[in-house]
Design an enzyme around this catalytic site. Structure first.
Site, PDB file in Angstrom:
ATOM      1  N   GLU A 359       0.834  -1.199   0.000  1.00 27.03           N
ATOM      2  CA  GLU A 359       0.000   0.000   0.000  1.00 27.03           C
ATOM      3  C   GLU A 359       0.865   1.244   0.000  1.00 27.03           C
ATOM      4  OE1 GLU A 359      -2.836  -0.759   3.215  1.00 27.03           O
ATOM      5  OE2 GLU A 359      -1.202  -0.994   4.632  1.00 27.03           O
ATOM      6  N   CYS A 360       0.487   2.195  -0.826  1.00 23.58           N
ATOM      7  CA  CYS A 360       1.110   3.504  -0.933  1.00 23.58           C
ATOM      8  C   CYS A 360       2.619   3.386  -1.173  1.00 23.58           C
ATOM      9  CB  CYS A 360       0.784   4.354   0.281  1.00 23.58           C
ATOM     10  SG  CYS A 360       0.909   6.134  -0.056  1.00 23.58           S
ATOM     11  N   GLY A 361       3.456   3.606  -0.163  1.00 29.51           N
ATOM     12  CA  GLY A 361       4.893   3.508  -0.367  1.00 29.51           C
ATOM     13  C   GLY A 361       5.311   2.157  -0.895  1.00 29.51           C
TER      14      GLY A 361
END
Length: 495
Positions: A359-361
């Site tokens: 997720e995200c990073g």
């Protein structure tokens, strides 16, 4: 007090065993100074020898990092939109066990949340769910008796809320403080417990993704110390603690999400054995994880093993699942690119169809390249057909309802899980050879959009999901890891 005396006190007052001293620090709006007051209180209480438990209303993860640095205890999020009221109460009760005082930092203004017509997702809702007294922080620049009108309005908007005291921020002088204190106490009937003078040295740096690594390097410690000094100098801490101690025992959840004997994840690892291992990247580049996500994975039968890509570590060999959480890979892109073993392990895991969730990073690291703010291009794992570029302007912020566009690692097609986005990067999808395999349709304030990537047991997206919003997603993930263990074992036996 000795252990025998404590036990005697509990026997004479059974409610003492469930009592939780607590205070919600709320602001009249963003920028009122609640983070400064929160950190000053936390640091001052901790320095006096108290065990302080921090909480943050909403999905924020920068402020909890501040809290953890100031108290030495991992802070927790309390979110009444991503999780149920029962779960909010349960998270608070579990995490505050053994704390001398809990300090709950609000989000935005006291009544600001998901819905402008109700308290949904607001600090006020969290305060009422946990039956916590509220300390209101008011910015009184260029203001005298008008400060009382502001406090009075906040008192009257929600009669069920208990605003028990006020701290005034950015006073011009001791005399200015005396004026607003008299006005508020006369008109509102609650004490003004302290004040902070206008002080440029107390300004929290502008929020951006580089702040958490700065906190971890200890660069903001002088700011925390300064906030504590000013709080001690201008605030009646004994009166404030008495108000926190007056909070009634919190109501237990009607339908607990966690097993009664399941301890908070911080400091506790699951037993080894037949439990599938989920390897979790955790360091300054990958550090945003809801502790409850780990708790739910453990409760579903997984063992959690942490490793640090920034320290040159590779994915643990015993892993049957991989979790790459949010964080700041753009701050350490060169170091990540240099850990070629880590990136090769990701490629091997995906090629073997190991359950991988990012997720995200973590999503950014799965792309082919990451272009940082200086324009430098860094090669990443390359397991999804996309490239990511940082930008100065924030790309996304807010709650998300993520509905699966296809069966994937966590969800069946059509199922919805809740989470949020906060990032400054933009993912450029490559659809030149085949349609991009989007994971979710996300719903936020700006409408609907297709987001993320899903293929086999790989699921990656910008949305930070809270597994407590759909607990069976954690069970499904662990079951897939267990199936992968069996599949890998069969391959080894037949090869």
């Amino acid at each position: 007090m000795t252990d025998v005396m404590k036990q005697a006190a509990v026997q004479s007052d059974p409610s003492a065993a469930t009592r939780r001293s607590r205070i919600v620090v709320a602001g009249t709006g963003s920028g009122a100074g609640k983070t400064t007051v929160t950190l000053g209180l936390m640091k001052a209480f901790a320095a006096s020898g108290l065990r302080v438990q921090g909480f943050k209303c909403g999905p924020d993860y920068i402020d909890p990092t501040y809290h953890t640095a100031a108290t030495g205890t991992s802070s927790r999020n309390l979110d009444s939109w991503m999780t149920s009221p029962d779960t909010v109460r349960e998270i608070f009760i579990r995490a505050s066990e053994g704390a001398d005082i809990s300090v709950i930092e609000g989000v935005m203004g006291l009544y600001d949340g998901k819905d402008p017509l109700s308290n949904t997702g607001s600090t006020a809702e969290i305060a009422m769910l946990t039956d916590s007294p509220v300390l209101l922080v008011v910015d009184v620049r260029s203001m005298a008796r008008s400060a009382a009108a502001i406090v009075l309005g906040f008192q009257r908007l929600e009669p069920k809320l208990r605003i028990v005291g006020v701290i005034v921020n950015r006073c011009g002088s001791q005399g200015h403080y005396g004026i607003v204190k008299k006005a508020i106490e006369q008109e509102c009937g609650i004490p003004v417990l302290g004040w902070l003078k206008r002080d440029d040295g107390l300004d929290i740096p502008e929020r951006h993704l580089g702040l958490v690594p700065a906190v971890e390097r200890g660069e903001l410690e002088p700011l925390f110390q300064r906030a504590a000094e000013l709080i001690r100098a201008g605030t009646d801490l004994d009166a404030l603690r008495a108000l926190a101690d007056s909070a009634p025992p919190p109501s237990p959840p009607d339908h607990p999400l966690f097993s009664p004997d399941w301890l908070p994840s911080v400091g506790h690892e699951a037993d080894t054995g037949e439990r599938p291992v989920i390897a979790v990247a955790r360091d300054a580049a990958f550090n945003f994880y809801y502790p409850e996500n780990m708790d739910l994975l453990r409760q579903a039968g997984a063992e959690i093993v942490y490793f640090s890509p920034l320290a040159g570590e590779r994915v643990p060999e015993q892993a049957s699942g991989l979790y790459l959480g949010g964080g700041f890979p753009e701050e350490f892109a060169a170091d990540i690119a240099a850990n070629t073993g880590f990136l090769e392990d990701i490629r091997n895991a995906v090629s073997r169809d190991m359950p991988v969730f990012a997720e995200c990073g973590g999503y950014m690291v799965l792309a082919r390249t990451l272009t940082d703010r200086m324009g430098n291009v860094h090669h990443m794992a390359g397991v999804i057909p996309s490239d990511v570029r940082m930008q100065e302007k924030r790309a996304a912020l807010g709650y998300r309802e993520a509905t699966a566009l296809q069966d994937c690692l966590l969800l069946e097609a059509g199922e919805t899980i809740r989470g949020h986005e906060f990032h400054y990067s933009v993912m450029h999808y490559d659809e030149s050879s085949a349609p991009y395999s989007y994971a979710y349709q996300t719903k936020g304030m700006r409408g609907l959009q297709s987001e993320g990537y899903a293929k086999g047991n790989l699921l990656a997206a910008y949305t930070h999901v809270h597994l407590a919003s759909l607990p069976k997603a954690a069970t499904r993930w662990v079951e897939q890891c267990r199936a992968s263990v069996n599949s890998f074992a069969t391959e080894s036996t037949t090869s």
